[in-house]
Design a protein around this motif. Structure first.
Motif, PDB file in Angstrom:
ATOM      1  N   GLN A 358       0.828  -1.205   0.000  1.00  0.00           N
ATOM      2  CA  GLN A 358       0.000   0.000   0.000  1.00  0.00           C
ATOM      3  C   GLN A 358       0.868   1.263   0.000  1.00  0.00           C
ATOM      4  OE1 GLN A 358      -0.611  -2.719   1.902  1.00  0.00           O
ATOM      5  NE2 GLN A 358      -2.403  -3.356   0.687  1.00  0.00           N
ATOM      6  N   GLU A 361       2.342   1.635  -3.425  1.00  0.00           N
ATOM      7  CA  GLU A 361       1.356   2.144  -4.379  1.00  0.00           C
ATOM      8  C   GLU A 361       1.187   3.661  -4.240  1.00  0.00           C
ATOM      9  OE1 GLU A 361      -3.281   1.282  -5.693  1.00  0.00           O
ATOM     10  OE2 GLU A 361      -2.694   1.155  -3.580  1.00  0.00           O
ATOM     11  N   TYR A 385       0.663  -4.320  -7.687  1.00  0.00           N
ATOM     12  CA  TYR A 385      -0.646  -4.971  -7.788  1.00  0.00           C
ATOM     13  C   TYR A 385      -0.522  -6.487  -7.683  1.00  0.00           C
ATOM     14  CZ  TYR A 385      -2.928  -0.582  -9.022  1.00  0.00           C
ATOM     15  OH  TYR A 385      -3.434   0.695  -8.991  1.00  0.00           O
ATOM     16  N   GLN A 386       0.559  -7.026  -8.200  1.00  0.00           N
ATOM     17  CA  GLN A 386       0.781  -8.471  -8.095  1.00  0.00           C
ATOM     18  C   GLN A 386       0.937  -8.887  -6.636  1.00  0.00           C
ATOM     19  OE1 GLN A 386       4.379 -10.183 -10.018  1.00  0.00           O
ATOM     20  NE2 GLN A 386       2.941 -11.158 -11.429  1.00  0.00           N
ATOM     21  N   MET A 388      -0.269  -7.163  -4.008  1.00  0.00           N
ATOM     22  CA  MET A 388      -1.560  -6.956  -3.347  1.00  0.00           C
ATOM     23  C   MET A 388      -2.499  -8.130  -3.602  1.00  0.00           C
ATOM     24  SD  MET A 388      -2.459  -2.934  -4.014  1.00  0.00           S
ATOM     25  CE  MET A 388      -1.767  -1.633  -2.991  1.00  0.00           C
ATOM     26  N   ALA A 389      -2.405  -8.702  -4.789  1.00  0.00           N
ATOM     27  CA  ALA A 389      -3.297  -9.809  -5.158  1.00  0.00           C
ATOM     28  C   ALA A 389      -3.099 -11.033  -4.268  1.00  0.00           C
ATOM     29  CB  ALA A 389      -3.078 -10.189  -6.616  1.00  0.00           C
ATOM     30  N   GLU A 396     -11.317  -9.539  -6.103  1.00  0.00           N
ATOM     31  CA  GLU A 396     -10.338  -8.455  -6.082  1.00  0.00           C
ATOM     32  C   GLU A 396      -8.990  -8.951  -6.588  1.00  0.00           C
ATOM     33  OE1 GLU A 396      -8.581  -5.025  -3.038  1.00  0.00           O
ATOM     34  OE2 GLU A 396      -9.577  -6.808  -2.229  1.00  0.00           O
ATOM     35  N   ARG A 397      -8.643 -10.185  -6.248  1.00  0.00           N
ATOM     36  CA  ARG A 397      -7.374 -10.753  -6.713  1.00  0.00           C
ATOM     37  C   ARG A 397      -7.328 -10.809  -8.236  1.00  0.00           C
ATOM     38  NH1 ARG A 397      -7.450 -14.990  -3.938  1.00  0.00           N
ATOM     39  NH2 ARG A 397      -8.252 -16.518  -5.426  1.00  0.00           N
ATOM     40  N   LEU A 400      -6.827  -7.307  -9.591  1.00  0.00           N
ATOM     41  CA  LEU A 400      -5.463  -6.825  -9.377  1.00  0.00           C
ATOM     42  C   LEU A 400      -4.475  -7.497 -10.325  1.00  0.00           C
ATOM     43  CD1 LEU A 400      -5.465  -6.686  -5.470  1.00  0.00           C
ATOM     44  CD2 LEU A 400      -5.139  -4.728  -6.996  1.00  0.00           C
ATOM     45  N   ALA A 403      -4.882  -6.026 -13.692  1.00  0.00           N
ATOM     46  CA  ALA A 403      -4.270  -4.691 -13.734  1.00  0.00           C
ATOM     47  C   ALA A 403      -2.746  -4.797 -13.811  1.00  0.00           C
ATOM     48  CB  ALA A 403      -4.683  -3.900 -12.494  1.00  0.00           C
ATOM     49  N   SER A 404      -2.175  -5.728 -13.071  1.00  0.00           N
ATOM     50  CA  SER A 404      -0.717  -5.901 -13.094  1.00  0.00           C
ATOM     51  C   SER A 404      -0.250  -6.289 -14.492  1.00  0.00           C
ATOM     52  CB  SER A 404      -0.275  -6.951 -12.065  1.00  0.00           C
ATOM     53  OG  SER A 404      -0.571  -8.265 -12.476  1.00  0.00           O
ATOM     54  N   SER A 428       2.306 -13.569 -14.096  1.00  0.00           N
ATOM     55  CA  SER A 428       0.978 -12.969 -13.873  1.00  0.00           C
ATOM     56  C   SER A 428      -0.136 -13.763 -14.549  1.00  0.00           C
ATOM     57  CB  SER A 428       0.971 -11.519 -14.383  1.00  0.00           C
ATOM     58  OG  SER A 428       0.995 -11.465 -15.799  1.00  0.00           O
TER      59      SER A 428
END
Length: 517
Positions: A358, A361, A385-386, A388-389, A396-397, A400, A403-404, A428
């Protein structure tokens, strides 16, 4: 993977220092310069003249290794990164656990690859050995070996080959090959040789067995250098080595396979090499000097200089304690670097690796919005993001991870030669039902080709190839790591994985064999 070069009393090893020592290492305000040639980037605290001489000699040395290995410049251009330190004490900042006898180190890890060395005699020594140059040649030799490795190399040859090349000296359009090593010669002159059955034993390496004393490890390095010199000085003996490598790589007894391949009796090697040492010869090879005009030197400002070494350490896979200390130093300085994009990247990486995603980010998010074309900004955003996932809910995973992927692809479009970006891009896609597809295979293979000494890349590329049924290719990817003299436990895991592939075991069983205890 860490390849450390030991000079002076090489075998005293690494000291175990705690967090208190990490915090005690002072940070000096030094001005750095960056010198760039076709194939090298040197960040240096040494004078510009010295730095230029070092980078020119590295380019000439690279030409020599290309001649020896029959290589060309047709492959991808990725500069080899070197940190040249004027003060040898700075190596304790690189790793506070290092003994002061460590003169240089080469790191390979998933975050990056780089070498660190120190300047001796201002880089202008002719009468005496230039230890700083020897260290850089030694570390680059490790890099070159992995660039070309397709078979197993035992620990003694990994170090002996690097020492054999390390004493090369470029001057006046020529470079020597196989010059005597004063340091190794001094060890051998003490006449405290260990048995060559021990030198050839796969379990004997950088740290040696627990029963090995300091002198045994120093003798191992010296005798490995002399044995490599002897074998490489004769074309037939050099060819015989390939037969020996192939046999011992299959698990054959190291002593028996050496004797069968070379016709040399291991219990007679000491007397043979004692005689050879008295008439040691070397070659002089014509290699064009590297033109000074092709070197670009930039003086870095004092602000960048203040965090440059810490920034570099973030790509060396530090242990968590040291990483958190580096993060703390960078975090304390952030008020003065609001508009410094390189500092923002360093702080982002520090939080990503040793803090929390966080915070990372919050730093890199505004940067990537402002600089959407930046390789580093997109790559770090993808990494954030990877990470965070990994702890997110299922929906959400997935968001994320998707997005990554977008950020990794944007980074790839900016620069297709970033091995870390290719590696994390390939990873990813692991949650996809069609994993691994051809794109994943290409990305995983590309990361390994660009950075073949990084074991994480080799393991993942092997995993992908196993999933595609390419078992022989998986063996080829893993084999060079079996001879790692610096981490015997890791080397043993690679051998177990290769044995599992040969035994027809499943990809899951193979990957299980590679897991650390």
């Amino acid at each position: 993977m860490i390849f450390a070069t030991f000079l002076r009393k090489a075998a005293s090893g690494l000291l175990s220092l705690g967090l208190a020592c990490l915090l005690a290492v002072p940070v000096r305000a030094e001005t750095w310069i960056r010198a760039e040639s076709d194939n090298f980037s040197i960040y240096s605290t040494a004078p510009e003249k010295t730095t230029r001489e070092y980078i020119k000699k590295l380019e000439v040395f690279r030409n020599l290794t290309n001649l020896l290995l029959g290589s060309s410049d047709s492959g991808p251009k990725v500069r080899f990164e070197v940190y040249l330190l004027q003060n040898s004490d700075d190596l304790q900042r690189v790793r506070p656990s290092f003994s002061k006898r460590v003169a240089g180190v080469y790191f390979n890890c998933g975050e990056g690859s780089s070498a660190y060395g120190t300047v001796s005699n201002d880089g202008d020594s002719v009468a005496e050995e230039d230890e700083g140059l020897i260290v850089l040649f030694h570390e680059y030799s490790h890099y070159i070996m992995f660039q070309h490795a397709k078979s197993y190399y035992p620990a003694w040859y990994v170090e002996g080959f690097a020492d054999y090349l390390a004493t090369a000296y470029p001057a006046n359009g020529k470079i020597t090959l196989g010059e005597p090593s004063k340091m190794r010669g001094s060890t051998l002159s003490a006449d405290r040789w260990i048995g060559f059955d021990k030198v050839l034993k796969p379990s004997f390496g950088f740290a040696g067995d627990k029963s090995n004393d300091a002198w045994e490890v120093e003798s191992f390095y010296a005798q490995s250098w002399l044995l490599a010199h002897y074998m490489l000085s004769d074309p037939k003996r050099a060819r015989d080595l390939n037969t020996y490598f192939a046999e011992v790589g299959k698990g054959a007894d190291p002593v028996a396979s050496f004797e069968a391949a070379t016709g040399l009796k291991v219990n007679q090697l000491e007397s043979t090499l004692q005689r050879y040492r008295q008439q040691l010869s070397f070659l002089t090879v014509p290699v064009p000097s590297y033109p000074d005009s092709r070197i670009k030197v930039t003086k870095l400002n004092s602000a960048t200089s203040s965090y440059l070494l810490d920034r570099s350490l973030l790509t060396t896979c530090m242990q968590p304690d040291q990483g958190r200390v580096v993060l703390s130093r960078l975090e304390k300085a952030k008020g003065g670097f609001v508009d410094d994009i390189d500092y923002q990247f360093a702080l982002t990486r520090a939080h990503l690796l040793y803090g929390n995603a966080q915070d990372a980010e919050a730093i890199v998010g505004p940067v990537v919005l402002k600089h959407p074309e930046s390789l580093e900004a997109n790559y770090l955003m993808g990494r954030v993001y990877q990470k965070m996932a990994q702890t997110a809910s299922e929906q959400e995973r997935n968001d994320l991870i998707e997005a990554s992927q977008g950020f990794f692809i944007a980074a790839y479009e900016n620069n297709r030669l970033s091995a870390p970006n290719l590696y994390y891009l390939a990873r990813s896609y692991e949650n996809r039902p069609d994993f691994p597809d051809a794109n994943v295979l290409n990305a995983a293979t590309g990361a390994h080709v660009l950075a073949p000494a990084v074991k994480e890349y080799a393991i993942f590329a092997a995993q992908v190839n196993l999933a595609k049924g390419n078992r022989s290719e998986a063996i080829t990817l893993l084999t060079p790591f079996v001879g790692n003299p610096h981490d015997r436990k890791s080397a043993e895991r690679f051998q177990k994985a290769i044995d599992a592939i040969k035994d027809g075991k499943s990809a899951k069983d193979v990957m299980q064999a590679l897991k650390e205890d």
